[in-house]
Design a protein around this motif. Structure first.
Motif, mmCIF file in Angstrom:
data_model
loop_
_atom_site.group_PDB
_atom_site.id
_atom_site.type_symbol
_atom_site.label_atom_id
_atom_site.label_comp_id
_atom_site.label_asym_id
_atom_site.label_seq_id
_atom_site.Cartn_x
_atom_site.Cartn_y
_atom_site.Cartn_z
ATOM 1 N N THR D 219 0.816 -1.207 0.000
ATOM 2 C CA THR D 219 0.000 0.000 0.000
ATOM 3 C C THR D 219 0.854 1.265 0.000
ATOM 4 O OG1 THR D 219 -0.138 -0.053 2.403
ATOM 5 C CG2 THR D 219 -1.870 -1.191 1.190
ATOM 6 N N ASP D 220 2.129 1.137 0.262
ATOM 7 C CA ASP D 220 3.007 2.304 0.293
ATOM 8 C C ASP D 220 4.232 2.009 -0.566
ATOM 9 O OD1 ASP D 220 4.627 4.439 0.764
ATOM 10 O OD2 ASP D 220 4.712 4.202 2.944
ATOM 11 N N SER D 221 4.131 2.357 -1.855
ATOM 12 C CA SER D 221 5.229 2.018 -2.764
ATOM 13 C C SER D 221 6.454 2.883 -2.481
ATOM 14 C CB SER D 221 4.782 2.176 -4.218
ATOM 15 O OG SER D 221 4.419 3.526 -4.434
ATOM 16 N N GLU D 222 6.262 3.985 -1.792
ATOM 17 C CA GLU D 222 7.392 4.845 -1.413
ATOM 18 C C GLU D 222 7.823 4.537 0.016
ATOM 19 O OE1 GLU D 222 9.337 7.193 -3.056
ATOM 20 O OE2 GLU D 222 8.443 6.197 -4.807
ATOM 21 N N TRP D 223 7.910 3.222 0.295
ATOM 22 C CA TRP D 223 8.212 2.812 1.674
ATOM 23 C C TRP D 223 9.604 3.251 2.128
ATOM 24 C CZ3 TRP D 223 12.290 -0.580 1.388
ATOM 25 C CH2 TRP D 223 12.445 -1.314 0.195
ATOM 26 N N GLY D 224 10.512 3.444 1.204
ATOM 27 C CA GLY D 224 11.850 3.909 1.587
ATOM 28 C C GLY D 224 11.793 5.323 2.128
ATOM 29 N N THR D 225 11.052 6.161 1.437
ATOM 30 C CA THR D 225 10.871 7.540 1.890
ATOM 31 C C THR D 225 10.140 7.567 3.228
ATOM 32 O OG1 THR D 225 10.731 8.178 -0.421
ATOM 33 C CG2 THR D 225 9.936 9.776 1.201
ATOM 34 N N THR D 226 9.118 6.720 3.336
ATOM 35 C CA THR D 226 8.369 6.646 4.592
ATOM 36 C C THR D 226 9.286 6.245 5.750
ATOM 37 O OG1 THR D 226 6.388 6.007 3.376
ATOM 38 C CG2 THR D 226 6.412 5.556 5.753
ATOM 39 N N ALA D 227 10.143 5.274 5.495
ATOM 40 C CA ALA D 227 11.060 4.820 6.552
ATOM 41 C C ALA D 227 11.969 5.955 7.000
ATOM 42 C CB ALA D 227 11.879 3.634 6.052
ATOM 43 N N ALA D 228 12.522 6.676 6.029
ATOM 44 C CA ALA D 228 13.426 7.774 6.394
ATOM 45 C C ALA D 228 12.699 8.798 7.253
ATOM 46 C CB ALA D 228 13.984 8.437 5.132
ATOM 47 N N LYS D 229 11.450 9.067 6.903
ATOM 48 C CA LYS D 229 10.699 10.094 7.645
ATOM 49 C C LYS D 229 10.464 9.715 9.102
ATOM 50 C CE LYS D 229 8.245 12.328 3.845
ATOM 51 N NZ LYS D 229 7.039 12.163 3.010
ATOM 52 N N ILE D 230 10.392 8.423 9.346
ATOM 53 C CA ILE D 230 10.161 7.953 10.720
ATOM 54 C C ILE D 230 11.367 8.232 11.624
ATOM 55 C CG2 ILE D 230 9.867 5.867 12.143
ATOM 56 C CD1 ILE D 230 8.218 4.677 9.832
ATOM 57 N N THR D 231 12.543 8.260 11.024
ATOM 58 C CA THR D 231 13.761 8.384 11.852
ATOM 59 C C THR D 231 13.929 9.814 12.350
ATOM 60 O OG1 THR D 231 15.155 8.904 9.939
ATOM 61 C CG2 THR D 231 14.861 6.577 10.467
ATOM 62 N N PRO D 232 14.724 9.996 13.416
ATOM 63 C CA PRO D 232 14.905 11.336 13.990
ATOM 64 C C PRO D 232 15.440 12.319 12.956
ATOM 65 C CG PRO D 232 15.848 9.657 15.432
ATOM 66 C CD PRO D 232 15.447 8.969 14.154
ATOM 67 N N GLY D 233 14.755 13.420 12.815
ATOM 68 C CA GLY D 233 15.171 14.436 11.857
ATOM 69 C C GLY D 233 14.993 14.010 10.414
ATOM 70 N N GLY D 234 14.366 12.859 10.198
ATOM 71 C CA GLY D 234 14.196 12.367 8.833
ATOM 72 C C GLY D 234 15.505 12.004 8.158
ATOM 73 N N GLU D 235 16.534 11.735 8.975
ATOM 74 C CA GLU D 235 17.876 11.546 8.410
ATOM 75 C C GLU D 235 18.075 10.173 7.781
ATOM 76 O OE1 GLU D 235 21.157 12.806 10.710
ATOM 77 O OE2 GLU D 235 20.326 14.812 11.044
ATOM 78 N N GLY D 236 17.212 9.224 8.098
ATOM 79 C CA GLY D 236 17.336 7.909 7.484
ATOM 80 C C GLY D 236 17.924 6.881 8.428
ATOM 81 N N VAL D 237 17.987 5.654 7.942
ATOM 82 C CA VAL D 237 18.421 4.531 8.768
ATOM 83 C C VAL D 237 19.911 4.256 8.567
ATOM 84 C CG1 VAL D 237 16.122 3.497 8.631
ATOM 85 C CG2 VAL D 237 17.904 2.746 7.047
ATOM 86 N N HIS D 238 20.523 3.681 9.599
ATOM 87 C CA HIS D 238 21.952 3.347 9.520
ATOM 88 C C HIS D 238 22.191 2.103 8.663
ATOM 89 C CE1 HIS D 238 21.393 5.771 13.116
ATOM 90 N NE2 HIS D 238 22.663 6.068 13.090
ATOM 91 N N HIS D 239 21.261 1.172 8.748
ATOM 92 C CA HIS D 239 21.425 -0.091 8.042
ATOM 93 C C HIS D 239 20.141 -0.460 7.308
ATOM 94 C CE1 HIS D 239 25.248 -1.775 9.508
ATOM 95 N NE2 HIS D 239 25.033 -1.059 10.583
ATOM 96 N N VAL D 240 20.291 -0.850 6.038
ATOM 97 C CA VAL D 240 19.215 -1.512 5.323
ATOM 98 C C VAL D 240 19.693 -2.922 5.011
ATOM 99 C CG1 VAL D 240 17.711 -1.521 3.299
ATOM 100 C CG2 VAL D 240 18.586 0.660 4.195
#
Lengths: 345, 345, 345, 345
Positions: D219-240
């Motif tokens: 349901t969320d094809s932009e799940w990568g962008t969504t994931a980044a937004k969840i992180t503090p400051g929207g900076e993204g994740v350390h590990h994928v």
């Protein structure tokens, strides 16, 4: 409207706790380009703060000095070029204001709050933005005020070199601030903790914090050997957070694993006698001295505190701003478990 | 045709150098699955080899034992599952035969050639393939025989933790094997070396090896302070390769930079007295004990030796296989500069 | 007496090199607390500087902007709280002014000189002290002006992750600034360099810089495979400094060793087509993008430059401050070997 | 008494699952010096095992071959020089039998169980001691049999480079074996996990395993962008932990933090199309391919599993030794959640 004056404590000389004086109506200086004015809401004490007025602190002081290095509060106003904070942000103070990342330098060693430069025991203080970090969102001010020295030292011990992995073993000593934070961080990181203490009552508290094994060092003088025996294959622990002194060091050598690290963060027992540093060869290990940590480490640590909802252990006896001398005496008499905090209304 | 017997030296007891005996016509055992039969062409001595027959070696021995740990030679034949070597390959011996990678283990400590297990002073020896590494192509056997302990210890000191970068500063002490290799490796890696020694003649040799600064520790007892002053901003050196003992350690603390590493690889001066390991805190540095190194590090080092055409310094006085006692005495009398080698024709 | 005005170049729009205009008598602003006024003595150009006025730069710009990020000069005066520099100090400019240590942040990416903020093509510029580093003592201003981007990118490629050891193998591509610095740093560090180029004449220059092997990529389209074959056991290189694009990347995958690193620092050949990043699995390697480097890395690099007396390669055709357009055109026409420098008298 | 024969499955060719045949009364070979005879009690399947008989495996095979790489069992007897195990010890098999520590080598890549060499789907198997590790004490055989590939790959992703710290953010994809282990390890280590999946039912299971956030990628094809937004400051994740393919990789670039790592451990979606590896520069991140891991990493991982009492997720539908074809089909039809295990009585 921004305040123009503040109350502040001052260590005037090294004649004892009575050298601490409260000053009122001290003007707050104008903000420089990168300065933040912080309303300090809570301060925690460290052993170092106690021995400064007693004249036992072995490092340079710039007396008279506003004491204490650990503080949490709210940004009130900011200088023209401040980019990291805005009014209303909750912040903690960095111990060595100049220690941004990587190693300390001779120059940044001379920027320690409450000794080389004015500290946190005041209603309002001005700090450059590089001397502040964002307070973890899950903490109260009283909790946030405990991080600057004890927590960051523990973090640096576990992550500054030879970073802790899940499954590693950590040995802590006693119930001082650094030791308690080391337990909390190690447990959150999936490591196994062996703690030492001198009473069953404290042992229960350590177990509640997550220590898997607790050794009573009063009844087991060979606690280092005991700790090693607990580990898989009797190989020893990866990290010892050493706070004791020569005799403690002797046990730490017995407890540590090959290529393990003994981090020396204090020596309540002095430095005379005890084993030689050359024992690092006989035990094939590292001994590392750490002095608090950098701003970058502080930020990393705060992420870990938030992610794992770690709550610093604050002694239930919190003191008011006018009861600072009582707070000093209370910690000096070792009546505390957890950090002693002065709360500023 | 493969040989069936070998000559070998044996340390029979700890009564002194006379405890070394030459044995002839000793049968060579059948090869196990992973064994290699090596014709040993050269052996170098280490201080440890000298004190074993003198009864001064503080670690467990399995007497009688074939002495020496450092050897180079040619693979003669291989067991059925050997995959890394074939007859004709030139190889060096690994000190702790079980130390493959990462940290030593309690078990792999008990696999040191020439002490815990039979060593290299023999015409032919059988070693598991994991106990051998390919000899650097640019070296003679006499040179290759010097690497197992001294070179690998120096490499481990500089690359085992806190790896050396170009532009770093390294302090070495004296003209022992480890110190000379440390100079050669550090220079090849673009670091700057400060060496200490006791005579102008040796100072010239150290300069020829690439040391940029040489301090005479006889005329400058504060050589640690002097070393620190030479470095940019007087901040101190990144690495000290510590071979001395308590008094030397005191100077090393003065020489080392914040977060620098003092690697303890020996203590000719004993371990009594001197500074406390807790000084690691006052100086905010690491003290690290290393015991030679792993097979993986040996292979990395050999690549560096080949790439930079590093030639180990071999004392010009090379001894024959029947002159082993003379070799021991020569090194004992400290008449050497560079490694003392026994060449086997 | 401190100057009050400066001449400066300005990129006014993205209509081509003619969009660069020289401005005179521009007032120099008052210094903030941490500011330094720098008399800029030399500036070097990067490919990025050329494409900015041509409108090809894919990142945000704050036009009009003073172009160029690389500069060297002398501190003229300092703000009230500057602690690292004093008048007379020789300095270089940091590309991302906010990138102090560790990783870039979204915010510090927006602090690149000559694009997001005003750059170095002016007689006098004001920079915060954290945006400057001490120039290596062994360099002229023309040489010092080449470090900010090309050199620091090369350093970051080799030391930012998977740090280079002596004996490692490095593959560089062509004769651009980053590639030449990578050769110089790798050689100084005791690594072995394979370089590629398109002409025998350039090959000779690369050999003179210390490249041990040079492959002509025009005559050997499988240069990646060729590079791997040169390495011991054909295992491949530890580091590739990738500057090309999709087709180049294909060869880099063939050249790299298991667990080796391909550092992507540019893609002159575009990003369309070519292999998938998932090839990182088939080749069991890392691909790493780097954008210049931090101030801490700049300082480390400068120590390496001083220790090894590395001299940046400056194209002999140095341009005057009034010949900036000629300099742009000269580099655009690819007539240079080494960095193109504008010298300001 | 030691058994002399064994039953074993064999992949005879690449004609499909029917190419798997059960053989009886196969003689067990004599033990070499370092061999252990292991009674295998459980085996888990990997996607690779399914595509081998289907002829889709892109790497060299030595057919006919005993399939499967993941096994747990009990040591029955040992060769004359085995030092790490004794009869009765519980062990797991290492995927690449030759991958002891550090990087894979071209040679050790050719030692993968169930493909290049005989695997685990048999009652009794002979393995060199270096091809086994001690099974975590807290696990059953069914659980222990799941570790060799999926768990070790996840561990290598998180600790092989850029080691995970508490407070870091990890993004996992789907509910395959590696992804589930990555969640478990990251949670145990104090990191925060964002997981993706395609159904609410699976989302609940992922949450129960400790994932703090779950995104539905259908349901969320932009799940990568969504994931980044969840992180503090929207900076993204350390590990994928990347298991998908080109389209997934595109989202991973959007999710990852500056200097973060995308570990590629598979590409179910193929390698055609998708973003260029040069995007590593635009996103300033690392892409790293990992192929399972080393014996040393396996041992470290097992300590973490024991310390945190991590229980691998085993699909409730466990198959008998005679139902191997059913097990293959069950996993092929994607009816499983957790590892599919064959239990041998």
């Amino acid at each position: 409207m921004a305040p123009t004056t503040t109350q502040q404590w001052l260590v005037e000389d090294t004649t004892g706790f009575d050298a601490l004086k409260l000053q009122k109506d001290v003007p707050i200086p104008a903000l420089g380009d990168h300065d933040c004015l912080v309303e300090i809401k809570a301060v925690s004490l460290n052993y170092r703060d106690l021995i400064i007025p007693k004249g036992k602190y072995p490092f340079p002081l710039a007396l008279p000095v506003i004491p204490a290095s650990d503080g949490a509060g709210t940004v009130v106003s900011v200088g023209s070029r401040v980019s990291e904070f805005k009014p209303g942000d909750k912040v903690c103070t960095l111990f060595n204001q100049g220690h941004q990342a990587g190693s300390l330098t001779p120059k940044s060693i001379g920027t320690g709050l409450g000794g080389a430069v004015n500290g946190t025991l005041r209603e309002y203080g001005v700090f450059e933005e590089t001397g502040l970090v964002r307070m973890p969102e899950n903490l109260t001010f009283n909790e946030g005020a405990t991080l600057s020295c004890a927590a960051l030292t523990a973090w640096n011990a576990l992550y500054g070199q030879n970073p802790l992995k899940p499954g590693d073993w950590v040995l802590t000593q006693g119930t001082g601030g650094v030791s308690i934070f080391a337990i909390q961080f190690a447990v959150a990181a999936g490591a196994t903790v062996i703690a030492t203490t001198s009473s069953d009552e404290k042992a229960q508290k350590l177990t509640a914090l997550g220590a898997k094994h607790v050794i009573n060092y009063k009844t087991d003088s060979e606690w280092g050997t005991t700790a090693a025996k607990i580990t898989p294959g009797g190989e020893g622990v990866h990290h010892v957070v050493e706070v004791g002194g020569p005799e403690s060091m002797r046990q730490s050598f017995k407890a540590v694993k090959i290529d393990g690290t003994i981090t020396v963060i204090g020596f309540l027992g002095g430095v005379k006698g005890g084993p030689s540093p050359l024992e690092a060869l006989n035990n094939i290990c590292s001994i590392r001295g750490v002095l608090v940590g950098s701003r970058q480490q502080f930020q990393d640590m705060n992420h870990a505190i938030e992610a794992n909802d770690i709550n610093p252990v604050v002694d239930p006896n919190v003191f008011g701003f006018d009861k600072v001398l009582d707070a000093y005496q209370y910690q000096w008499d070792q009546k505390h478990f957890g950090k002693v905090v002065v709360s500023i209304p």
